[in-house]
Design an enzyme around this catalytic site. Structure first.
Site, short mmCIF file in Angstrom:
data_model
loop_
_atom_site.label_atom_id
_atom_site.label_comp_id
_atom_site.label_asym_id
_atom_site.label_seq_id
_atom_site.Cartn_x
_atom_site.Cartn_y
_atom_site.Cartn_z
N ARG A 54 0.84 -1.21 0.00
CA ARG A 54 0.00 0.00 0.00
C ARG A 54 0.87 1.25 0.00
O ARG A 54 0.47 2.31 -0.49
CB ARG A 54 -0.98 0.01 1.17
CG ARG A 54 -1.86 1.27 1.22
CD ARG A 54 -3.19 1.08 1.92
NE ARG A 54 -3.03 0.51 3.24
CZ ARG A 54 -2.60 1.19 4.32
NH1 ARG A 54 -2.30 2.47 4.22
NH2 ARG A 54 -2.49 0.59 5.47
N TYR A 107 -14.34 16.80 -15.99
CA TYR A 107 -14.83 15.43 -16.09
C TYR A 107 -15.97 15.23 -15.07
O TYR A 107 -15.87 15.72 -13.93
CB TYR A 107 -13.65 14.48 -15.82
CG TYR A 107 -14.04 13.03 -15.75
CD1 TYR A 107 -14.36 12.32 -16.90
CD2 TYR A 107 -14.06 12.36 -14.53
CE1 TYR A 107 -14.71 10.99 -16.83
CE2 TYR A 107 -14.41 11.03 -14.46
CZ TYR A 107 -14.73 10.34 -15.61
OH TYR A 107 -15.08 9.03 -15.55
N ASP A 177 -5.46 18.52 -15.23
CA ASP A 177 -5.82 17.15 -15.62
C ASP A 177 -5.49 17.04 -17.11
O ASP A 177 -6.19 17.61 -17.96
CB ASP A 177 -7.31 16.91 -15.35
CG ASP A 177 -7.75 15.50 -15.74
OD1 ASP A 177 -7.09 14.88 -16.60
OD2 ASP A 177 -8.77 15.03 -15.20
N LYS A 202 -6.93 5.93 -19.69
CA LYS A 202 -7.21 6.39 -21.04
C LYS A 202 -5.95 6.20 -21.92
O LYS A 202 -5.50 5.10 -22.08
CB LYS A 202 -7.70 7.83 -20.99
CG LYS A 202 -8.76 8.08 -19.88
CD LYS A 202 -10.09 7.43 -20.13
CE LYS A 202 -11.03 7.44 -18.93
NZ LYS A 202 -11.32 8.72 -18.35
C1 LIG Z 1 -11.74 9.21 -17.06
C2 LIG Z 1 -11.30 10.55 -16.56
C3 LIG Z 1 -11.08 10.78 -15.19
C4 LIG Z 1 -11.34 9.73 -14.15
O1 LIG Z 1 -10.43 8.69 -14.27
P1 LIG Z 1 -10.74 7.16 -13.80
O2 LIG Z 1 -9.49 6.45 -14.16
O3 LIG Z 1 -11.95 6.71 -14.53
O4 LIG Z 1 -10.98 7.22 -12.32
C5 LIG Z 1 -10.63 12.03 -14.82
N1 LIG Z 1 -10.42 13.01 -15.73
C6 LIG Z 1 -10.63 12.83 -17.05
C7 LIG Z 1 -10.38 13.95 -17.99
C8 LIG Z 1 -11.08 11.60 -17.51
O5 LIG Z 1 -11.31 11.41 -18.82
#
Ligand SMILES: *Cc1c(COP(=O)(O)O)cnc(C)c1O
Length: 385
Positions: A54, A107, A177, A202
């Protein structure tokens, strides 16, 4: 070294014990420190070394070195999901009484976390409608500013330089982000942003087979985020997922080049098609964020949004006819994906919030994969017909 070299080699060494070329999967929850004296030194922070998965794991540690090199960061952290990354950043850096600012839209999961959960810690969450609005009106009480450079699903471009200027005005920490662009296209830290984060699910993972999150920045901030993410919230990534993420990142530049190429071809095709009311792609000169993105990014990304006349009915007919594109949420996979945000990802939002996020019933979001562009165009053409 350049990005393509770093993505293959950074943070990776031939295993000194076995000669294994790729990072082994250390599928172990705990690690012996062999002697009581060494245990004391590791827990006291005098000696490095692994203790418990962890807190840290060798497979994940090599991946973190690779990602730090790709972001030009002092340190990177890999966690269980993008949402784990966002929540750890906020809980680590904002105190009760502080203000967290964001540039709309975010998001959906991030938006919900800020408004429904973070506020319960006595943190005020303030929305700004654009980068300029933030720069003109930022409040002195702002501790953290969160933004996405290319927003979802309306693909608005937020200028990181304006967010950095706003943060500098009041001494706030800026957080980007960068999921949609990836470090291959844009490195926010080099533009003066304090922390960069990703949904590793992604483009970084890229194969649609893991959930993961990444945060990177200078050590002073990362130490706080790491403690909260791993020790307090308890959201480490598993070693198997870390291995797959590392494998994905090695081909990130190759995949992104293919996404960019295909997206540009598709956007041009869609723009010339009479059945498409509107095409939103930052790579088109007609996009209002085209010039800004050209200045800060090496490319315009792999996401395209289109509008069709006729609301959900027309969009559903189009989506159901697609053969190569798969109807699913998520993005950045090898496979091309399509979804109708108003009835899926954004269905839980109020109608007003949807309108503010630029999500109407005519909108279809396309994540352009790495297949052959001609086949993708043929699929869209037949579905539109
Ligand atoms: C998918 C996404 C998230 C969240 O990520 P997870 O891996 O699904 O928790 C945050 N920001 C953006 C821009 C995203 O496309």
């Amino acid at each position: 070294m350049k990005f393509k070299t770093l993505s293959v080699h950074a943070g990776q060494q031939v295993d000194p014990q076995t000669g294994a070329l790729t990072t082994p999967v250390y599928q172990s929850s705990t690690f012996s420190y062999f002697t009581a004296e060494e245990g004391k030194a590791r827990f006291g922070g005098q000696n490095p070394g692994f203790i418990y998965s962890r807190f840290g794991n060798p497979t994940t540690a090599e991946l973190e070195q690779k990602l730090a090199a790709l972001e030009g960061a002092e340190e990177a952290l890999v966690v269980a999901s993008g949402m784990a990354a966002v929540s750890a950043i906020m809980y680590a850096l904002a105190d009760s009484g502080d203000e967290v600012a964001f540039v709309d839209p975010l998001y959906g999961g991030t938006d919900a976390f800020l408004k429904q959960t973070l506020v319960r810690a006595g943190i005020t969450v303030t929305r700004y409608g654009s980068d300029q609005e933030l720069l003109d009106n930022i409040s002195a009480n702002t501790k953290v500013i969160l933004f996405e450079t290319v927003t979802n699903p309306n693909l608005k471009v937020i200028d990181p330089r304006k967010v950095v200027a706003a943060a500098n005005k009041v001494g706030a920490i800026s957080v980007c982000d960068n999921t949609f662009l990836t470090p291959y296209l844009m490195q926010p830290l080099q533009l003066g942003v304090d922390l960069v984060m990703h949904s590793g699910t992604k483009y970084l993972g890229g194969h649609g087979d893991i959930i993961a999150g990444v945060v990177a920045g200078r050590t002073e901030l990362m130490a706080k985020v790491r403690t909260v993410a791993l020790k307090h919230i308890g959201s480490p990534i598993g070693p198997q997922e870390a291995y797959l993420l590392q494998r994905g990142v090695k081909t990130l530049p190759l995949r992104m080049d293919a996404h960019l190429h295909n997206a540009q071809q598709l956007a041009q095709f869609l723009q010339s098609h009479p059945g498409v009311k509107k095409v939103v792609y930052p790579g088109l000169a007609s996009h209002p964020g085209h010039e800004v993105l050209k200045d800060v990014s090496r490319g315009f990304g792999g996401m395209i949004s289109i509008e069709l006349d006729g609301g959900f009915g027309a969009c559903a007919r189009f989506l159901d006819k697609l053969e190569l594109f798969t109807q699913a949420v998520s993005l950045g996979d090898l496979e091309s994906l399509a979804c109708h945000p108003a009835s899926t990802t954004h269905a839980a939002m109020s109608a007003e919030a949807r309108a503010a996020a630029g999500v109407n019933d005519d909108l279809v979001r396309l994540s352009i994969g790495v297949e052959d562009a001609d086949d993708l165009i043929a699929d869209i053409r037949q579905a539109l017909a």
